[in-house]
Design a protein around this motif. Structure first.
Motif, PDB file in Angstrom:
ATOM      1  N   PRO A 188      30.420 -43.148 -49.229  1.00  0.00           N
ATOM      2  CA  PRO A 188      31.409 -43.785 -48.353  1.00  0.00           C
ATOM      3  C   PRO A 188      31.750 -45.228 -48.755  1.00  0.00           C
ATOM      4  O   PRO A 188      32.916 -45.615 -48.721  1.00  0.00           O
ATOM      5  N   ARG A 189      30.740 -46.003 -49.168  1.00  0.00           N
ATOM      6  CA  ARG A 189      31.032 -47.417 -49.487  1.00  0.00           C
ATOM      7  C   ARG A 189      31.961 -47.555 -50.697  1.00  0.00           C
ATOM      8  O   ARG A 189      32.517 -48.622 -50.929  1.00  0.00           O
ATOM      9  N   GLN A 190      32.128 -46.483 -51.478  1.00  0.00           N
ATOM     10  CA  GLN A 190      33.022 -46.539 -52.644  1.00  0.00           C
ATOM     11  C   GLN A 190      34.457 -46.162 -52.273  1.00  0.00           C
ATOM     12  O   GLN A 190      35.300 -46.006 -53.150  1.00  0.00           O
ATOM     13  N   LEU A 191      34.721 -45.995 -50.971  1.00  0.00           N
ATOM     14  CA  LEU A 191      36.069 -45.687 -50.489  1.00  0.00           C
ATOM     15  C   LEU A 191      36.580 -46.826 -49.618  1.00  0.00           C
ATOM     16  O   LEU A 191      35.784 -47.537 -48.999  1.00  0.00           O
ATOM     17  N   SER A 192      37.914 -46.972 -49.562  1.00  0.00           N
ATOM     18  CA  SER A 192      38.500 -47.974 -48.673  1.00  0.00           C
ATOM     19  C   SER A 192      38.333 -47.523 -47.223  1.00  0.00           C
ATOM     20  O   SER A 192      38.017 -46.345 -46.956  1.00  0.00           O
ATOM     21  N   GLY A 193      38.586 -48.444 -46.286  1.00  0.00           N
ATOM     22  CA  GLY A 193      38.458 -48.112 -44.864  1.00  0.00           C
ATOM     23  C   GLY A 193      39.333 -46.926 -44.471  1.00  0.00           C
ATOM     24  O   GLY A 193      38.892 -46.017 -43.766  1.00  0.00           O
ATOM     25  N   GLY A 194      40.585 -46.922 -44.945  1.00  0.00           N
ATOM     26  CA  GLY A 194      41.517 -45.847 -44.604  1.00  0.00           C
ATOM     27  C   GLY A 194      41.071 -44.510 -45.188  1.00  0.00           C
ATOM     28  O   GLY A 194      41.195 -43.461 -44.556  1.00  0.00           O
ATOM     29  N   GLN A 195      40.531 -44.562 -46.430  1.00  0.00           N
ATOM     30  CA  GLN A 195      40.033 -43.326 -47.046  1.00  0.00           C
ATOM     31  C   GLN A 195      38.833 -42.786 -46.274  1.00  0.00           C
ATOM     32  O   GLN A 195      38.700 -41.584 -46.073  1.00  0.00           O
ATOM     33  N   GLN A 196      37.981 -43.706 -45.808  1.00  0.00           N
ATOM     34  CA  GLN A 196      36.822 -43.267 -45.013  1.00  0.00           C
ATOM     35  C   GLN A 196      37.266 -42.618 -43.707  1.00  0.00           C
ATOM     36  O   GLN A 196      36.684 -41.634 -43.260  1.00  0.00           O
ATOM     37  N   GLN A 197      38.328 -43.184 -43.095  1.00  0.00           N
ATOM     38  CA  GLN A 197      38.840 -42.597 -41.856  1.00  0.00           C
ATOM     39  C   GLN A 197      39.319 -41.170 -42.100  1.00  0.00           C
ATOM     40  O   GLN A 197      39.160 -40.286 -41.267  1.00  0.00           O
ATOM     41  N   ARG A 198      39.965 -40.968 -43.259  1.00  0.00           N
ATOM     42  CA  ARG A 198      40.432 -39.614 -43.585  1.00  0.00           C
ATOM     43  C   ARG A 198      39.267 -38.656 -43.736  1.00  0.00           C
ATOM     44  O   ARG A 198      39.359 -37.490 -43.350  1.00  0.00           O
ATOM     45  N   VAL A 199      38.189 -39.146 -44.354  1.00  0.00           N
ATOM     46  CA  VAL A 199      37.022 -38.289 -44.533  1.00  0.00           C
ATOM     47  C   VAL A 199      36.446 -37.919 -43.153  1.00  0.00           C
ATOM     48  O   VAL A 199      36.058 -36.770 -42.920  1.00  0.00           O
ATOM     49  N   GLY A 200      36.458 -38.893 -42.230  1.00  0.00           N
ATOM     50  CA  GLY A 200      36.005 -38.602 -40.860  1.00  0.00           C
ATOM     51  C   GLY A 200      36.839 -37.481 -40.246  1.00  0.00           C
ATOM     52  O   GLY A 200      36.324 -36.587 -39.572  1.00  0.00           O
ATOM     53  N   LEU A 201      38.146 -37.518 -40.514  1.00  0.00           N
ATOM     54  CA  LEU A 201      39.053 -36.476 -40.016  1.00  0.00           C
ATOM     55  C   LEU A 201      38.724 -35.132 -40.670  1.00  0.00           C
ATOM     56  O   LEU A 201      38.625 -34.100 -39.994  1.00  0.00           O
ATOM     57  N   ALA A 202      38.516 -35.135 -41.995  1.00  0.00           N
ATOM     58  CA  ALA A 202      38.184 -33.895 -42.722  1.00  0.00           C
ATOM     59  C   ALA A 202      36.889 -33.305 -42.175  1.00  0.00           C
ATOM     60  O   ALA A 202      36.782 -32.091 -41.977  1.00  0.00           O
ATOM     61  N   ARG A 203      35.911 -34.170 -41.916  1.00  0.00           N
ATOM     62  CA  ARG A 203      34.629 -33.679 -41.419  1.00  0.00           C
ATOM     63  C   ARG A 203      34.805 -32.988 -40.061  1.00  0.00           C
ATOM     64  O   ARG A 203      34.227 -31.937 -39.794  1.00  0.00           O
ATOM     65  N   ALA A 204      35.649 -33.594 -39.206  1.00  0.00           N
ATOM     66  CA  ALA A 204      35.862 -33.005 -37.881  1.00  0.00           C
ATOM     67  C   ALA A 204      36.617 -31.674 -37.968  1.00  0.00           C
ATOM     68  O   ALA A 204      36.456 -30.810 -37.120  1.00  0.00           O
ATOM     69  N   LEU A 205      37.443 -31.515 -39.014  1.00  0.00           N
ATOM     70  CA  LEU A 205      38.233 -30.288 -39.167  1.00  0.00           C
ATOM     71  C   LEU A 205      37.449 -29.168 -39.855  1.00  0.00           C
ATOM     72  O   LEU A 205      37.901 -28.023 -39.896  1.00  0.00           O
ATOM     73  N   ALA A 206      36.260 -29.498 -40.394  1.00  0.00           N
ATOM     74  CA  ALA A 206      35.588 -28.598 -41.343  1.00  0.00           C
ATOM     75  C   ALA A 206      35.414 -27.175 -40.833  1.00  0.00           C
ATOM     76  O   ALA A 206      35.717 -26.219 -41.531  1.00  0.00           O
ATOM     77  N   ALA A 207      34.941 -27.008 -39.606  1.00  0.00           N
ATOM     78  CA  ALA A 207      34.679 -25.657 -39.112  1.00  0.00           C
ATOM     79  C   ALA A 207      35.893 -25.090 -38.374  1.00  0.00           C
ATOM     80  O   ALA A 207      35.780 -24.138 -37.606  1.00  0.00           O
ATOM     81  N   ASP A 208      37.063 -25.689 -38.626  1.00  0.00           N
ATOM     82  CA  ASP A 208      38.318 -25.236 -38.045  1.00  0.00           C
ATOM     83  C   ASP A 208      38.273 -25.140 -36.521  1.00  0.00           C
ATOM     84  O   ASP A 208      38.584 -24.094 -35.946  1.00  0.00           O
ATOM     85  N   PRO A 209      37.887 -26.220 -35.846  1.00  0.00           N
ATOM     86  CA  PRO A 209      37.793 -26.182 -34.385  1.00  0.00           C
ATOM     87  C   PRO A 209      39.185 -26.128 -33.754  1.00  0.00           C
ATOM     88  O   PRO A 209      40.135 -26.640 -34.331  1.00  0.00           O
TER      89      PRO A 209
END
Ligand code: ATP
Ligand code: MG
Length: 326
Positions: free
Chosen positions: A136-157
């Motif tokens: 995570p520290r190798q990504l910008s703040g906005g990129q990290q936010q996107r990863v947070g979104l991807a993580r929440a979408l992972a199991a297709d809730p």
């Protein structure tokens, strides 16, 4: 049908003088985008956390697709509800791909299925695949936010809870992520509950807005009704409603006619406004009639087209209309 029903939900933390959430009731339609807004400490995070049972309510209940959430196994709730927490919450010692895979891992998916899913999600949030190997520290703040979104979408809730996911971003990145979120929601047909402090963000994203003050819901309405009919002075201050109406009164309605229909037929019962009318006049005409559009005439009295609440709502959002043109 409502996918989420919140009934008289309260949370009283021990030793606190008042309830953090106080008899909140509202319903969320499947596939809709609901934004919770209110000042710091008004109970937004507490309310969200009662929906996925990170907190248990003191009283009241939550129905998920008609079933009492209290009676559902926690694993089932976790699969049905994605959660993006305030400040991304990525695990710093885990690679991006591992961060995204957390929920599928918990659910015991097979390796190959997890890897495929992680690849799809990295594509979806618009990052290069090789970023999966980064921390995570190798990504910008906005990129990290996107990863947070991807993580929440992972199991297709079906349902996504998002707690100030774009809080720490600059205005341009924030607007871009808002657009991406709207596109993702439309494509994947998610129901989203989204917390923000920012009224412009709320107006831009929401089908309906929940306004909270000191644990209570003070208004639950469409963005346009919140702006044009604030329930009380608190809501009015929050939306800067009087300021917004003043701005609206400065803008010529004809500028926002999107469907130009020179000489078009006038639907019966549709009110109309003249070429000099403002957006505020357009709202007055709409509110005072049963029609969902108002006809707009030019200086010579010819009908040039129509305006709907949606058109006016778009004009209210500075990045798309008002600010850019005034
Ligand atoms: N675990 C807890 N124990 C005791 N009190 C708590 C706890 N969590 C929250 N509170 C209190 O409950 C109230 C609501 O807090 P909450 O975090 O829900 O507010 P919020 O609307 O999310 O604020 P912010 O916009 O700052 O994130 C606050 O007064 C807070 O101090
Ligand atoms: Mg909070």
């Amino acid at each position: 049908m409502a996918i989420i029903t919140v009934e008289n939900l309260s949370k009283q933390f021990p030793g606190e003088p008042r309830a953090a959430v106080d008899r909140a009731s509202f319903e969320v339609e499947a596939g809709s985008f609901v934004v919770l807004i209110g000042p710091s400490g008004c109970g937004k995070t507490t309310l969200l956390k009662m929906l996925n049972r990170l907190y248990e309510p003191t009283s009241g209940r939550v129905l998920m697709q008609g079933r009492d959430a209290q009676g559902l196994p926690a694993t089932e709730l976790r699969r049905e509800i994605g959660y993006v927490i305030q400040q991304t919450g990525l695990f710093p010692h885990m690679r991006i791909s591992q961060n995204i895979a957390v929920v599928p891992e918990l659910l015991g998916w097979e390796r190959a299925r997890i890897d495929t899913r992680v690849g799809e999600l990295i594509d979806l949030i618009g990052l290069p695949r090789e970023y999966g190997r980064r921390y995570p520290r190798q990504l910008s703040g906005g990129q990290q936010q996107r990863v947070g979104l991807a993580r929440a979408l992972a199991a297709d809730p079906a349902i996504m809870l998002m707690d100030e996911p774009f809080g720490a971003l600059d205005a341009i990145t924030r607007t871009r992520l808002q657009d991406e979120l709207i596109a993702i929601q439309r494509r994947l047909k998610k129901t989203i509950l989204f917390v923000t402090h920012d009224m412009e963000e709320a107006l831009r994203l929401a089908d309906k807005v929940v306004v909270m003050c000191e644990g209570k819901i003070v208004q639950y309405d469409t963005p346009l009704h919140i702006v044009t009919n604030p329930a009380n002075e608190f809501v009015e201050d929050l939306v800067g409603a009087s300021d917004m109406l003043r701005r609206l009164s400065l803008i010529n309605a004809t500028m926002f006619v999107v469907e130009r229909q020179l000489g078009g037929d006038e639907p019966s019962g549709e009110p109309s406004i003249g070429g000099d009318a403002s957006l505020r006049d357009a709202i007055s005409a709409l509110v005072g009639s049963a029609s969902d559009s108002v006809g707009v005439r030019d200086g010579s009295g010819a009908r040039v087209g129509r305006l709907t609440f949606d058109d006016i709502r778009r004009a209210l959002v500075p990045s798309e209309g008002l600010g850019a043109r005034v």
